[in-house]
Design a protein around this motif. Structure first.
Motif, PDB file in Angstrom:
ATOM      1  N   ARG A  34      11.230   1.226  15.776  1.00 44.94           N
ATOM      2  CA  ARG A  34      10.282   2.343  15.637  1.00 44.94           C
ATOM      3  C   ARG A  34      10.761   3.264  14.520  1.00 44.94           C
ATOM      4  N   TYR A  35       9.857   3.526  13.590  1.00 44.05           N
ATOM      5  CA  TYR A  35      10.140   4.411  12.468  1.00 44.05           C
ATOM      6  C   TYR A  35       9.292   5.661  12.595  1.00 44.05           C
ATOM      7  N   GLY A  36       9.882   6.803  12.307  1.00 43.35           N
ATOM      8  CA  GLY A  36       9.152   8.051  12.350  1.00 43.35           C
ATOM      9  C   GLY A  36       8.355   8.303  11.080  1.00 43.35           C
ATOM     10  N   ASN A  37       8.854   7.819   9.959  1.00 39.67           N
ATOM     11  CA  ASN A  37       8.179   8.058   8.694  1.00 39.67           C
ATOM     12  C   ASN A  37       8.520   6.914   7.740  1.00 39.67           C
ATOM     13  N   LEU A  38       7.560   6.074   7.460  1.00 41.69           N
ATOM     14  CA  LEU A  38       7.772   4.949   6.550  1.00 41.69           C
ATOM     15  C   LEU A  38       7.170   5.224   5.175  1.00 41.69           C
ATOM     16  N   LYS A  39       7.196   6.467   4.759  1.00 38.63           N
ATOM     17  CA  LYS A  39       6.598   6.845   3.487  1.00 38.63           C
ATOM     18  C   LYS A  39       7.134   6.002   2.330  1.00 38.63           C
ATOM     19  N   ALA A  40       8.399   5.610   2.378  1.00 39.72           N
ATOM     20  CA  ALA A  40       9.008   4.821   1.302  1.00 39.72           C
ATOM     21  C   ALA A  40       8.439   3.405   1.226  1.00 39.72           C
ATOM     22  N   THR A  41       7.768   2.953   2.268  1.00 39.20           N
ATOM     23  CA  THR A  41       7.278   1.573   2.295  1.00 39.20           C
ATOM     24  C   THR A  41       5.763   1.450   2.363  1.00 39.20           C
ATOM     25  N   VAL A  42       5.076   2.558   2.516  1.00 37.86           N
ATOM     26  CA  VAL A  42       3.619   2.520   2.701  1.00 37.86           C
ATOM     27  C   VAL A  42       2.887   2.797   1.396  1.00 37.86           C
ATOM     28  N   VAL A  43       1.923   1.930   1.095  1.00 33.69           N
ATOM     29  CA  VAL A  43       1.092   2.093  -0.088  1.00 33.69           C
ATOM     30  C   VAL A  43      -0.156   2.900   0.242  1.00 33.69           C
ATOM     31  N   GLN A  44      -0.721   2.632   1.422  1.00 33.66           N
ATOM     32  CA  GLN A  44      -2.001   3.240   1.776  1.00 33.66           C
ATOM     33  C   GLN A  44      -2.142   3.343   3.285  1.00 33.66           C
ATOM     34  N   VAL A  45      -2.816   4.397   3.732  1.00 33.93           N
ATOM     35  CA  VAL A  45      -3.201   4.561   5.132  1.00 33.93           C
ATOM     36  C   VAL A  45      -4.726   4.515   5.153  1.00 33.93           C
ATOM     37  N   PRO A  46      -5.281   3.377   5.606  1.00 35.63           N
ATOM     38  CA  PRO A  46      -6.735   3.240   5.579  1.00 35.63           C
ATOM     39  C   PRO A  46      -7.428   4.105   6.636  1.00 35.63           C
ATOM     40  N   GLY A  47      -8.279   4.988   6.160  1.00 37.56           N
ATOM     41  CA  GLY A  47      -9.063   5.825   7.069  1.00 37.56           C
ATOM     42  C   GLY A  47      -8.210   6.706   7.950  1.00 37.56           C
ATOM     43  N   LEU A  48      -8.662   6.887   9.176  1.00 33.51           N
ATOM     44  CA  LEU A  48      -7.938   7.714  10.146  1.00 33.51           C
ATOM     45  C   LEU A  48      -7.196   6.871  11.169  1.00 33.51           C
ATOM     46  N   SER A  49      -6.935   5.619  10.844  1.00 32.57           N
ATOM     47  CA  SER A  49      -6.286   4.711  11.792  1.00 32.57           C
ATOM     48  C   SER A  49      -4.758   4.827  11.715  1.00 32.57           C
ATOM     49  N   ARG A  50      -4.088   4.153  12.618  1.00 33.69           N
ATOM     50  CA  ARG A  50      -2.627   4.089  12.601  1.00 33.69           C
ATOM     51  C   ARG A  50      -2.135   2.926  11.748  1.00 33.69           C
ATOM     52  N   ALA A  51      -3.054   2.143  11.230  1.00 35.33           N
ATOM     53  CA  ALA A  51      -2.693   0.992  10.388  1.00 35.33           C
ATOM     54  C   ALA A  51      -2.077   1.478   9.081  1.00 35.33           C
ATOM     55  N   ARG A  52      -1.214   0.660   8.511  1.00 35.87           N
ATOM     56  CA  ARG A  52      -0.562   0.975   7.250  1.00 35.87           C
ATOM     57  C   ARG A  52      -0.599  -0.255   6.353  1.00 35.87           C
ATOM     58  N   VAL A  53      -0.785  -0.038   5.057  1.00 36.89           N
ATOM     59  CA  VAL A  53      -0.661  -1.102   4.066  1.00 36.89           C
ATOM     60  C   VAL A  53       0.712  -0.917   3.441  1.00 36.89           C
ATOM     61  N   GLU A  54       1.597  -1.883   3.680  1.00 38.73           N
ATOM     62  CA  GLU A  54       2.988  -1.779   3.223  1.00 38.73           C
ATOM     63  C   GLU A  54       3.185  -2.447   1.876  1.00 38.73           C
ATOM     64  N   ILE A  55       4.224  -2.027   1.145  1.00 36.38           N
ATOM     65  CA  ILE A  55       4.545  -2.652  -0.137  1.00 36.38           C
ATOM     66  C   ILE A  55       5.079  -4.057   0.108  1.00 36.38           C
ATOM     67  N   ASP A  56       4.834  -4.939  -0.840  1.00 38.93           N
ATOM     68  CA  ASP A  56       5.257  -6.339  -0.704  1.00 38.93           C
ATOM     69  C   ASP A  56       6.759  -6.475  -0.512  1.00 38.93           C
ATOM     70  N   ARG A  57       7.526  -5.650  -1.193  1.00 36.34           N
ATOM     71  CA  ARG A  57       8.992  -5.726  -1.087  1.00 36.34           C
ATOM     72  C   ARG A  57       9.467  -5.456   0.341  1.00 36.34           C
ATOM     73  N   TRP A  58       8.865  -4.481   1.007  1.00 40.78           N
ATOM     74  CA  TRP A  58       9.230  -4.168   2.385  1.00 40.78           C
ATOM     75  C   TRP A  58       8.823  -5.293   3.333  1.00 40.78           C
ATOM     76  N   ILE A  59       7.636  -5.845   3.119  1.00 42.02           N
ATOM     77  CA  ILE A  59       7.176  -6.953   3.960  1.00 42.02           C
ATOM     78  C   ILE A  59       8.142  -8.127   3.850  1.00 42.02           C
ATOM     79  N   ALA A  60       8.558  -8.457   2.635  1.00 43.21           N
ATOM     80  CA  ALA A  60       9.511  -9.557   2.422  1.00 43.21           C
ATOM     81  C   ALA A  60      10.856  -9.231   3.055  1.00 43.21           C
ATOM     82  N   PHE A  61      11.321  -7.994   2.889  1.00 45.28           N
ATOM     83  CA  PHE A  61      12.623  -7.573   3.418  1.00 45.28           C
ATOM     84  C   PHE A  61      12.658  -7.662   4.936  1.00 45.28           C
TER      85      PHE A  61
END
Length: 70
Positions: A34-61
């Motif tokens: 559980r992360y409190g703030n993934l600002k370093a890995t998030v590219v976009q927050v679509p709409g008002l959802s809890r979903a996050r679009v993560e950077i490719d490097r983080w997904i691979a890591f």
């Protein structure tokens, strides 16, 4: 216990901390992390959802180490 201090909260510090964390904590986490703030890995927050679009490097890591973030 030795601790690491980083001069920034940027992506490089975030990834470096994750490289050193298993040695400091005695192994890799099992299951979800559980992360409190993934600002370093998030590219976009679509709409008002809890979903996050993560950077490719983080997904691979996190996939390499078997980390499921939420």
């Amino acid at each position: 216990m030795q601790r690491s201090v980083f001069a920034s909260f940027g992506r490089e510090a975030f990834f470096e901390g994750h490289v050193h964390a298993p040695r400091m904590l005695g192994g890799l986490p099992r299951g979800r992390v559980r992360y409190g703030n993934l600002k370093a890995t998030v590219v976009q927050v679509p709409g008002l959802s809890r979903a996050r679009v993560e950077i490719d490097r983080w997904i691979a890591f996190r996939s390499h180490f078997g980390i499921e973030s939420f």
